[in-house]
Scaffold this motif. Structure first.
Motif, PDB file in Angstrom:
ATOM      1  N   LYS A 126     -55.244  56.915 -69.327  1.00  0.00           N
ATOM      2  CA  LYS A 126     -56.004  56.166 -68.340  1.00  0.00           C
ATOM      3  C   LYS A 126     -56.790  57.124 -67.462  1.00  0.00           C
ATOM      4  CE  LYS A 126     -53.343  51.918 -67.532  1.00  0.00           C
ATOM      5  NZ  LYS A 126     -52.662  51.112 -66.509  1.00  0.00           N
ATOM      6  N   PHE A 171     -61.796  48.468 -69.960  1.00  0.00           N
ATOM      7  CA  PHE A 171     -60.729  47.727 -70.621  1.00  0.00           C
ATOM      8  C   PHE A 171     -60.323  46.561 -69.741  1.00  0.00           C
ATOM      9  CE2 PHE A 171     -58.167  51.143 -68.415  1.00  0.00           C
ATOM     10  CZ  PHE A 171     -57.470  50.317 -67.539  1.00  0.00           C
ATOM     11  N   SER A 172     -59.558  45.664 -70.323  1.00  0.00           N
ATOM     12  CA  SER A 172     -58.954  44.554 -69.584  1.00  0.00           C
ATOM     13  C   SER A 172     -57.524  44.431 -70.065  1.00  0.00           C
ATOM     14  CB  SER A 172     -59.713  43.256 -69.834  1.00  0.00           C
ATOM     15  OG  SER A 172     -59.135  42.181 -69.110  1.00  0.00           O
ATOM     16  N   LEU A 173     -56.579  44.393 -69.128  1.00  0.00           N
ATOM     17  CA  LEU A 173     -55.178  44.328 -69.528  1.00  0.00           C
ATOM     18  C   LEU A 173     -54.381  43.415 -68.611  1.00  0.00           C
ATOM     19  CD1 LEU A 173     -53.394  46.155 -67.339  1.00  0.00           C
ATOM     20  CD2 LEU A 173     -54.326  48.048 -68.664  1.00  0.00           C
ATOM     21  N   SER A 174     -53.242  42.994 -69.120  1.00  0.00           N
ATOM     22  CA  SER A 174     -52.255  42.231 -68.361  1.00  0.00           C
ATOM     23  C   SER A 174     -50.910  42.873 -68.629  1.00  0.00           C
ATOM     24  CB  SER A 174     -52.248  40.768 -68.792  1.00  0.00           C
ATOM     25  OG  SER A 174     -53.493  40.161 -68.515  1.00  0.00           O
ATOM     26  N   GLN A 175     -50.155  43.177 -67.581  1.00  0.00           N
ATOM     27  CA  GLN A 175     -48.944  43.955 -67.778  1.00  0.00           C
ATOM     28  C   GLN A 175     -48.009  43.823 -66.591  1.00  0.00           C
ATOM     29  OE1 GLN A 175     -50.695  48.039 -67.802  1.00  0.00           O
ATOM     30  NE2 GLN A 175     -49.601  48.341 -65.894  1.00  0.00           N
ATOM     31  N   TRP A 194     -50.254  43.565 -72.656  1.00  0.00           N
ATOM     32  CA  TRP A 194     -51.296  43.520 -73.675  1.00  0.00           C
ATOM     33  C   TRP A 194     -52.614  43.988 -73.070  1.00  0.00           C
ATOM     34  CZ3 TRP A 194     -55.517  40.516 -72.592  1.00  0.00           C
ATOM     35  CH2 TRP A 194     -55.346  39.421 -71.748  1.00  0.00           C
ATOM     36  N   GLN A 195     -53.497  44.524 -73.918  1.00  0.00           N
ATOM     37  CA  GLN A 195     -54.765  45.040 -73.443  1.00  0.00           C
ATOM     38  C   GLN A 195     -55.848  44.873 -74.497  1.00  0.00           C
ATOM     39  OE1 GLN A 195     -53.959  49.718 -74.663  1.00  0.00           O
ATOM     40  NE2 GLN A 195     -54.963  49.278 -72.755  1.00  0.00           N
ATOM     41  N   SER A 197     -59.124  47.073 -75.380  1.00  0.00           N
ATOM     42  CA  SER A 197     -59.719  48.370 -75.080  1.00  0.00           C
ATOM     43  C   SER A 197     -60.572  48.832 -76.258  1.00  0.00           C
ATOM     44  CB  SER A 197     -58.638  49.412 -74.781  1.00  0.00           C
ATOM     45  OG  SER A 197     -59.209  50.692 -74.568  1.00  0.00           O
ATOM     46  N   TYR A 223     -50.934  56.278 -73.628  1.00  0.00           N
ATOM     47  CA  TYR A 223     -50.717  54.971 -74.231  1.00  0.00           C
ATOM     48  C   TYR A 223     -49.837  55.098 -75.466  1.00  0.00           C
ATOM     49  CZ  TYR A 223     -54.415  52.670 -71.508  1.00  0.00           C
ATOM     50  OH  TYR A 223     -55.169  52.140 -70.502  1.00  0.00           O
TER      51      TYR A 223
END
Length: 387
Positions: A126, A171-175, A194-195, A197, A223
């Motif tokens: 990141k 990117f777009s992620l949910s965590q 989940w992402q 990328s 990652y």
């Protein structure tokens, strides 16, 4: 030390669209390969770059390996682990082919994967963030969190979407985040969810991922399995694999369960995915502050806003719709729980809510008898209120 074994089994055409695998033994122990200066001093710059990329690929895809015995662990009280169900939540499993016992599936990294990154050093990492409570480096968040106590893990169900990512380095992620230390140079985090990328995977599919750092994203961590650290013990779930099915706007909602907790016997941080599937663990020695406990737990979404065209990105978070739209339209986390000092799962009560830029991405919380504590979050990015 034994060599890695490469799986040559055929997969269904649908699966191979998303994944190329190698099966290796449980724990990768690799030594970084470098190019001697005296051999490259007079080589063209492009050739040197290519040699370094190939050396890095060799380290990732064919590391030296050794087998390990899975350490004992104790799951949190209040968790029903009587039945580990192999759900069809990753496309590659549709082929009904899995890695042999004693090996794990790993997404094969290609030269194109590395060349998409700005630099070899950055690949799999990141962009550094200095503080959590401000927009920094283009990172924006919409999260629910708790702090001010000692936490030993967290658990939640999050629904899976395919948010649009408009720029290659976004990117777009949910965590969920398990955090300790300060938001400076000594930040320790463990992250999973989940992402989407394009830079990391070369496509726009949501993928199961992990991350860790022990120095605020500066030099440590990465990652998935792109560096030493996380020890995978499961041969049926692939970290970095595309998740399927996904939620649809005003349609079926599909979610995945994620739990991270600190084993009280050995101090390792374990990861569980889906319905009781143990994936592996982060050894305690990787961390400084997290050798003891976490001081903050977060649930929610994160995007990168590059402003490459002089305005806010169109990259979506969650479903791409604001939290106020609710079920079937906005993304959600449900059954938010934390693990307490007695290794018990307890409901998350009164989470703090934070949206860095609420006109771009918003968040709201609620509670009911079916979902327990939950949050809706997300948004479209650039719009009339988000210039």
């Amino acid at each position: 030390m034994a060599s890695a074994s490469i799986s040559t089994s055929s997969f269904s055409s649908k699966s191979t669209t998303f994944f190329i695998f190698v099966c290796i033994m449980f724990l990768s122990v690799s030594v970084a390969e470098s190019v001697p200066v005296n051999e490259t001093r007079f080589k063209p710059l492009e050739e040197l770059k290519n040699r370094r990329v190939r050396a890095h690929l060799k380290k990732i895809n064919k590391p030296s390996v050794k087998t390990i015995q899975e350490p004992l662990y104790e799951r949190p009280k209040g968790h029903n682990s009587s039945d580990e169900i192999l759900e069809r939540i990753q496309l590659w499993t549709e082929s009904n082919e899995f890695c042999p016992d004693g090996t794990i599936p790993i997404r094969r990294t290609t030269e194109k994967d590395i060349l998409r990154a700005n630099s070899l050093k950055r690949f799999g990492r990141k962009i550094r963030r200095v503080r959590r409570d401000t927009m920094n480096g283009g990172h924006e968040h919409a999260v629910g969190f708790v702090n001010g106590n000692r936490y030993y893990g967290a658990k939640a169900n999050m629904n899976v979407w395919s948010p649009r990512v408009t720029e290659p380095y976004e990117f777009s992620l949910s965590q969920l985040w398990v955090i300790s230390g300060s938001f400076g140079h000594d930040l320790n985090t463990i992250e999973a969810g989940w992402q989407v990328s394009p830079e990391l995977y070369g496509d726009g599919y949501p993928r199961f991922f992990t991350y860790w750092t022990t120095d605020a994203y500066q030099e440590t961590g990465c990652y998935n399995l792109l560096c030493s650290g996380f020890v995978q013990t499961n041969n049926r779930i692939a970290i970095g694999a595309a998740i399927y099915p996904r939620s649809s706007y005003k349609g079926r909602q599909f979610d995945i369960g994620v739990m991270i907790w600190k084993d009280p016997k050995h101090g390792h941080w374990w990861l569980q995915f889906g319905s009781g599937m143990l994936i592996g663990y982060w050894p305690s020695f990787l961390f400084s502050h997290l050798q003891k406990h976490a001081s903050m737990i977060q649930f929610g979404g994160e995007i990168v806003n590059s402003r490459s065209r002089g305005h806010h990105t169109y990259t979506q978070m969650g479903s791409g719709h604001f939290a106020s739209e609710g079920y079937g339209k906005a993304a959600y986390f449900r059954n938010l729980q934390v693990v307490d000092w007695g290794n018990s799962l307890v409901p998350l009560s009164n989470p703090h809510l934070l949206a860095d830029h609420p006109n771009c991405y918003s968040i709201k919380a609620g509670k009911n008898n079916v979902w327990g504590n939950y949050i809706y979050y997300g948004g479209p990015g650039r719009n009339g209120g988000c210039p």
